[in-house]
Design a protein around this motif. Structure first.
Motif, short mmCIF file in Angstrom:
data_model
loop_
_atom_site.label_atom_id
_atom_site.label_comp_id
_atom_site.label_asym_id
_atom_site.label_seq_id
_atom_site.Cartn_x
_atom_site.Cartn_y
_atom_site.Cartn_z
N ASN A 135 0.87 -1.17 0.00
CA ASN A 135 0.00 0.00 0.00
C ASN A 135 0.92 1.23 0.00
N HIS A 136 0.73 2.09 -0.99
CA HIS A 136 1.59 3.26 -1.15
C HIS A 136 1.65 4.11 0.14
N LEU A 137 0.51 4.24 0.79
CA LEU A 137 0.46 5.05 2.02
C LEU A 137 1.27 4.37 3.12
N GLY A 139 3.89 2.66 2.53
CA GLY A 139 5.27 2.99 2.17
C GLY A 139 5.70 4.29 2.84
N HIS A 140 4.85 5.33 2.71
CA HIS A 140 5.16 6.61 3.37
C HIS A 140 5.21 6.44 4.89
N ALA A 141 4.25 5.68 5.41
CA ALA A 141 4.10 5.58 6.87
C ALA A 141 5.26 4.85 7.53
N ALA A 169 1.05 13.56 5.16
CA ALA A 169 0.57 14.66 4.30
C ALA A 169 1.26 14.55 2.95
N SER A 170 0.44 14.28 1.92
CA SER A 170 1.02 14.13 0.58
C SER A 170 0.14 14.88 -0.41
N GLY A 171 0.35 14.62 -1.71
CA GLY A 171 -0.47 15.28 -2.72
C GLY A 171 -1.90 14.77 -2.70
N THR A 340 9.03 12.50 -0.63
CA THR A 340 8.22 12.38 -1.85
C THR A 340 8.31 10.93 -2.36
N ASP A 341 7.46 10.60 -3.32
CA ASP A 341 7.34 9.21 -3.76
C ASP A 341 8.68 8.62 -4.19
N ASN A 342 8.94 7.42 -3.75
CA ASN A 342 10.23 6.80 -4.06
C ASN A 342 10.14 5.29 -3.89
N ALA A 344 12.45 3.32 -2.51
CA ALA A 344 13.04 2.81 -1.26
C ALA A 344 11.96 2.57 -0.20
N MET A 345 10.96 3.46 -0.17
CA MET A 345 9.91 3.27 0.85
C MET A 345 9.08 2.02 0.53
N ILE A 346 8.96 1.72 -0.77
CA ILE A 346 8.20 0.52 -1.16
C ILE A 346 9.00 -0.74 -0.84
ZN ZN Z 1 2.99 9.46 -2.14
#
Ligand code: ZN
Ligand code: KG4
Length: 375
Positions: A135-137, A139-141, A169-171, A340-342, A344-346
């Motif tokens: 889940n992309h979120l 990844g950020h979290a 907080a993202s786009g 920002t999206d990357n 490495a977080m995934i």
């Molecule tokens: Zn994002």
């Protein structure tokens, strides 16, 4: 989003060992393609980023003032093979060296998500390696657990332990979450209309400053007077922890329409500073409320974390750090290139999910919408 096309190769140092059977760290190849970055990274379970490539499509979307989903999907198709190959080469690895494959499976622009997901599925199926649907979120979290700048004397690169209070907080999103563990998220508050990133992007567009707006508004705000214009602080008198940014955006439009003749560099700097200060106040007010909720008081998270593209914002980082200090909490934020999206977080979320056995057992359909609370 990144500011330009970058190739980043980093070694974050060994912090914690979580090994697989052979005693070697687990290597995960992560792929991100949910918006306008085609990115891949190889990360190991010792928190090392062996290679990280981000191909940003910003130049392709800039002339439209925002991301065009069809163009994004096409650009991902053209870039994905090269980005994955370059990542393997930069790490000095071939696909046989990789233990786990991970890719964003949503939420996001579905055309782009499909490109990265199908690439990852193809690699996993042809090699027989485990596949994680990230889940992309998430990844950020989770990325602050890969690498974070932490204050309160704990120094840089401190790992972030569960549970923590997260400002995401993202786009596309603006949420306060209690992160109890991998896949364990409780929503404390969220925006009822626009995200914070959207507000930055729209105000930037109104001022003719370009896309993406966040970094430009942030820079201009540093040169401006935050007290010159009065922007509303929507919902700040409400007892819940929700956000609303559309009113700030409308106020910006009205103020600009009233002052068209006055718009010069100083005006723009002051306008950006005043707008940004309203956003910061809303975030701090809402986080204060979040800390007063029964659930947060009961769980007592020790760390306050900010993540997502907007976490790059200098004023938001500074204000949240101050809030954490007054609340006797540790403040943690990912390094700029991991906000920002990357990829490495995934890859890191891939490792964290693989550790708890969360791997794909049968074909799944990527999701344009996929709230964290449904994990
Ligand atoms: Zn994002
Ligand atoms: O997380 P992200 O790369 O993409 C999404 O998942 O949505 O976030 C992109 C958002 C954009 O709205 C961009 O304007 C914003 O992050 N952003 C910033 C800053 N840098 C990027 N917003 C405020 N200040 C910044 N310095």
């Amino acid at each position: 989003m990144t500011d330009n096309n970058t190739i980043i190769k980093m070694d974050m140092g060994t912090m914690q060992s979580n090994t697989h059977a052979a005693g070697k760290p687990v290597l995960c190849l992560g792929i991100e393609s949910s918006c306008d970055e085609t990115s891949a990274a190889i990360v190991d379970s010792n928190r090392n980023v062996l290679a990280h490539i981000v191909y940003s499509q910003i130049p392709e979307h800039q002339k439209y003032g925002g991301v065009v989903p069809e163009l994004a999907a096409r650009a991902h198709i053209l870039a994905i093979d090269t980005v994955v190959k370059q990542t393997l080469d930069a790490a000095g690895k071939n696909i046989d060296d990789i233990d786990v494959i991970a890719a964003t499976a949503g939420p996001g622009l579905i055309g782009g998500v499909l490109v990265g997901w199908m690439a990852a599925t193809g690699i996993a199926q042809s090699t027989g390696k485990p596949l994680v649907a990230v889940n992309h979120l998430e990844g950020h979290a989770l990325v602050p657990r890969l690498s974070a700048t932490a204050a309160n004397g704990t120094g840089k690169g401190a790992s972030v332990d569960f549970p923590y209070l997260l400002m995401l907080a993202s786009g596309g999103h603006c949420q306060i979450l209690l992160v109890r563990g991998v896949g364990k998220y409780e929503l404390i508050g969220q925006t009822i209309d626009d995200s914070a990133g959207e507000a930055f992007d729209k105000v930037s567009k109104m001022l003719g400053l370009g896309y993406p707006g966040g970094p430009i508004v942030d820079k201009r705000a540093q040169m401006g007077n935050p007290k010159r214009f009065h922007f509303p602080r929507p919902l700040c008198d409400k007892p819940n922890c929700d956000f609303s940014f559309s009113g700030i955006k409308t106020a910006a439009r009205i103020m600009l329409d009233k002052n068209t003749e006055q718009v010069n560099d100083e005006f723009i700097n002051d306008f950006c500073a005043s707008f940004q200060s309203a956003v910061v106040d809303c975030i701090i007010n809402r986080l204060n409320h979040a800390m007063d909720t029964e659930i947060v008081k009961q769980v007592k998270p020790k760390t306050l974390v900010v993540a997502g593209g907007v976490a790059k914002n200098s004023a938001i980082r500074a204000a949240m750090e101050k809030l954490a200090t007054t609340k006797n909490m540790i403040f943690a934020a990912p390094p700029m290139n991991l906000c920002t999206d990357n990829g490495a977080m995934i890859a890191w979320a891939g490792i964290e999910n693989w550790r708890i056995g969360n791997i794909v057992q049968e074909p799944i359909a990527p999701r344009p919408r996929w709230p964290l609370t449904e994990l």
